[in-house]
Design an enzyme around this catalytic site. Structure first.
Site, short mmCIF file in Angstrom:
data_model
loop_
_atom_site.label_atom_id
_atom_site.label_comp_id
_atom_site.label_asym_id
_atom_site.label_seq_id
_atom_site.Cartn_x
_atom_site.Cartn_y
_atom_site.Cartn_z
N ASP A 34 43.53 65.40 33.04
CA ASP A 34 42.76 66.22 33.98
C ASP A 34 43.30 67.64 34.04
O ASP A 34 44.41 67.93 33.57
CB ASP A 34 42.81 65.55 35.37
CG ASP A 34 41.54 65.77 36.17
OD1 ASP A 34 40.82 66.75 35.90
OD2 ASP A 34 41.27 64.95 37.06
N ASP A 74 32.20 65.15 38.42
CA ASP A 74 32.64 64.26 39.50
C ASP A 74 31.44 63.74 40.28
O ASP A 74 31.59 62.86 41.13
CB ASP A 74 33.59 65.00 40.45
CG ASP A 74 34.99 65.07 39.89
OD1 ASP A 74 35.25 64.40 38.87
OD2 ASP A 74 35.82 65.81 40.45
C1 GLA Z 1 39.44 65.38 39.36
C2 GLA Z 1 38.67 64.41 38.47
C3 GLA Z 1 38.38 63.13 39.24
C4 GLA Z 1 39.67 62.53 39.72
C5 GLA Z 1 40.45 63.54 40.55
C6 GLA Z 1 41.81 63.02 40.92
O1 GLA Z 1 38.64 65.86 40.38
O2 GLA Z 1 37.50 65.00 38.00
O3 GLA Z 1 37.67 62.23 38.43
O4 GLA Z 1 40.43 62.11 38.62
O5 GLA Z 1 40.61 64.76 39.86
O6 GLA Z 1 42.51 63.90 41.69
#
Ligand code: GLA
Length: 726
Positions: A462, A532
């Site tokens: 990420d 997300d």
């Molecule tokens: C980002 C990712 C999510 C999740 C969060 C965790 O927003 O896109 O899918 O993994 O971080 O903090």
């Protein structure tokens, strides 16, 4: 007399020959496309043509243009320069003239052309590289700049490419968005002047705009007809795509890393390599553009594009930071019972002094949180293996919370400006990957996690913020503007090391959703997280835009809980599955919260997905009804041998009297007979598709008359499988 005539002819032909040597034609060819350059009588390299394939015999008829292949500031006539360099003696102009070119086969399918341009005065050169991927009709173009001047040269502009098009009209489709609403599409006609698409974000660079474009020539873009160019820049940093319509209505497209505040001091005898622009031309609309990119990506653009992608259950929306060993063990058990192939542990598993129980602390401290997980990650790996599934883990190795042991030890490892307050985003800072020590550290995060916990099969990588306060404590004062480039180079150094050691681990590319999706990074990654936002209705649009350039096999799409955590919308479970099944299926919810019926339905849906997975992941995508212009949307995949296909159709809005829009199928073999079967049926409910169930039709019929069944209810969805009858 005869002798005189003969010598005269020889003289003429040698003049003509000399002329040809002086003015060579250079063509870059794929199976269906030609890109053509000519050297003019002043030794300038001009781009003369890009479009449908031209026979070699006709090259002579192509006229030269005023379009420099790589316009340089100071001597070129177009409005925007690809290159602006200030030479060692302070001269601000560059005059690039043709020097030589070479062509070689990198493989049966890839032909590389390199054209060398040299400054007329300085020992300064630019090499233009073109990799022509013949079968996929994709060209990959980049530039390499170097010099042998006595002192450094400063580069202020360093484009990857200048594409020149001369048509009556130009229609540009851009791709834009924000967190949780990525990859929206908007089309506009280009008029005189510039349209600039760009990112100045450095890291998570695609959060607001994506470095992808469709350019339809003559008329607005259509799916199955019309001349279109599609392009995407392979670069995870700041980027710029400038579309410049000049006084003669020619269009100049300049692409590259964003030169904004990014001047680069180039030492003698060092090579500056730009990112690559990948582009393709179709005379049959945007559908072909996508299929070209997808076929190319599966071979060259994503990691192991020939491997089937696994289904997974991710605990992010199920638990967020609030979990322990028992909760996770329960999810692993449920994931396995439902038929998933992997469990992915998300954020929140680490941090000792500053446990990561929210996004305010602990990022950077990659030691397991013993309070939550007393038996460590290894225990969860074993739990997964005992239940017959694989285990994956979340990392965000490029980032740090100020509230962390890492930041306490190394405050100078972050990107920031001296004498300025820390500028936090999601309570975090970016580690300065221009610093080799930081690169070592970021690599060690992956290496330690992997070697301390044998058996991890998957990493979600990420990257949750972009650059502000763009200073480096590592780079010297004179090279602060190099940060944008050096960060990306540092990232690739780390990824090279990771891939050299961990060839078999699957990597998911994530950046707060789809903030980093590009073909320079994807060759390291098996798949990506585009948003997300897991609301199935929004996902239809996000995935629609994304798949213009990136293949569904790598597009992770998860079924999540309702009301959706981001949009608050409630949609049926079948609709959520049918949307996720059109890409790479996963799930992001707590199975314990499902009713036994929902669990049963999910189990069956996952099993059904395995039945169509190869078609979805390896088939050719055909878009049938756009969600942008219809209340009902549809797309389909067709296997390479055209024996199998699967159609997805969704109703976006209630249709009181029934939506009867026919689905005119594409890509089938007109002569083959196909049997229709509904996949992922909702038990007990009447389906308007039922009268067609088990019927057999020819490909010709399905592509002319189409597939016709009514849809009524909002978020109604149908998945129809076509199987050839031999
Ligand atoms: C980002 C990712 C999510 C999740 C969060 C965790 O927003 O896109 O899918 O993994 O971080 O903090």
């Amino acid at each position: 007399m005869k002798i005189f005539l003969f010598s005269l002819m020889c003289l003429f032909s040698s003049v003509a020959f000399a002329q040809e040597i002086l003015t060579p034609v250079i063509s870059v060819n794929t199976r269906n496309n030609t890109l053509l350059f000519k050297v003019d009588d002043k030794s300038k390299l001009r781009q003369c043509y890009y479009g449908e394939k031209l026979p070699e015999a006709s090259f002579k008829g192509v006229q030269t243009t005023a379009a420099d292949a790589y316009p340089a500031f100071g001597t070129s006539y177009v409005h925007e320069a690809a290159l602006r360099a200030v030479h060692a003696d302070g001269n601000t102009s560059t005059e690039l003239i043709y020097d030589s070119h070479s062509v070689k086969n990198i493989s049966d399918n890839i032909e590389q052309t390199v054209i060398t341009l040299k400054d007329a005065y300085f020992p300064f050169q630019v090499k233009l590289f073109f990799n022509a991927y013949k079968n996929e009709n994709v060209i990959e173009q980049w530039a390499e700049i170097s010099h042998q001047e006595k002192k450094p040269v400063t580069l202020y502009n360093f484009a990857s490419s200048h594409l020149f098009v001369s048509e009556p009209t130009y229609y540009l489709t851009q791709f834009y968005g924000n967190w949780a609403e990525e990859m929206n599409m908007a089309e506009m006609q280009l008029t005189r002047g510039q349209k600039v698409l760009q990112s100045k974000l450095g890291v998570r660079a695609d959060q607001y705009d994506h470095p992808c474009f469709l350019l339809s020539l003559d008329a607005p873009a259509q799916e199955n007809s019309g001349s279109v160019i599609g392009g995407t820049l392979a670069w995870p940093g700041s980027w710029n795509l400038t579309f410049d319509v000049d006084n003669l209505n020619n269009l100049h497209i300049i692409s590259g890393a964003n030169p904004y505040a990014s001047q680069y001091i180039l030492k003698p005898n060092t090579n500056f390599k730009t990112p690559a622009l990948l582009y393709t031309f179709s005379e049959e609309g945007t559908g072909n553009i996508s299929r070209n990119f997808h076929r190319w990506a599966k071979k060259y653009g994503i990691y192991r594009g020939d491997r089937t992608r696994t289904t997974l259950l991710n605990n992010w929306e199920a638990t967020y930071f609030d979990f322990n060993e028992e909760v996770l063990s329960g999810i692993i058990k449920d994931a396995s019972e439902m038929g998933f192939e992997l469990f992915l542990l998300d954020d929140g598993w680490f941090g000792e002094k500053y446990p990561r129980n929210s996004d305010t602390a602990g990022l950077g401290d990659w030691m397991v949180n013993k309070k939550k997980l007393p038996n460590g990650i290894g225990y969860l790996v074993n739990e997964s293996h005992n239940k017959g599934i694989k285990f994956g883990i979340w990392l965000e190795p490029e980032m740090v919370n100020p509230k962390s042991e890492l930041y306490e030890k190394h405050p100078d490892w972050v990107i920031g400006q001296k004498n300025r307050p820390l500028d936090l985003s999601r309570n975090q800072l970016i580690l300065d990957l221009s610093n080799p020590k930081v690169q070592d550290y970021v690599y060690s995060v992956v290496d330690n996690t992997m070697s301390e916990n044998p058996g991890i099969a998957y990493i979600k990588w990420d990257c949750n913020r972009f650059v502000t306060n763009s200073g480096s404590y590592y780079l010297p004062a004179s090279e602060q503007s190099h940060l944008w480039i050096e960060y990306v180079r540092g990232l690739f150094n780390v990824l090279d090391r990771v891939r050299a050691k961990y060839k078999d681990v699957s990597l998911m590319l994530c950046s707060g959703g789809g903030g980093r999706i590009d073909y320079a990074t994807l060759p390291y990654f098996d798949e990506f997280w585009i948003s997300d936002n897991t609301d199935a209705l929004d996902r239809i649009f996000i995935q629609w835009g994304t798949t213009y350039f990136f293949p569904s096999m790598a597009l992770a799409s998860h079924v999540s809980v309702v009301p959706n955590h981001i949009t608050g919308r409630t949609t049926p479970l079948k609709f959520r599955f049918d949307v996720a099944m059109s890409a790479k299926l996963g799930m992001d919810l707590q199975p314990k919260d499902m009713t036994p019926e929902e669990k049963e339905f999910s189990k069956n849906a996952i099993r059904e997905y395995y039945g169509i997975r190869e078609i979805v992941q390896f088939g050719d995508l055909y878009r049938l009804l756009s969600p942008y212009t219809n209340k009902r949307t549809a797309m389909m995949y067709v296997s390479e041998d055209k024996d199998n296909a699967v159609v997805f159709s969704y109703l976006l809005k209630k249709s009181i009297n029934g939506n009867t829009q026919p689905l005119i199928l594409k890509g089938l073999d007109p002569k083959k007979n196909y049997k229709l079967t509904e996949v992922n049926k909702m038990p007990g409910s009447y389906s308007w598709f039922t009268p067609l169930e088990g019927k057999v039709y020819t490909g010709e019929f399905l592509m002319k008359y189409g597939l016709r069944f009514t849809m009524y209810n909002e978020y109604d969805s149908k998945v129809i499988r076509l199987t050839v009858q031999k």
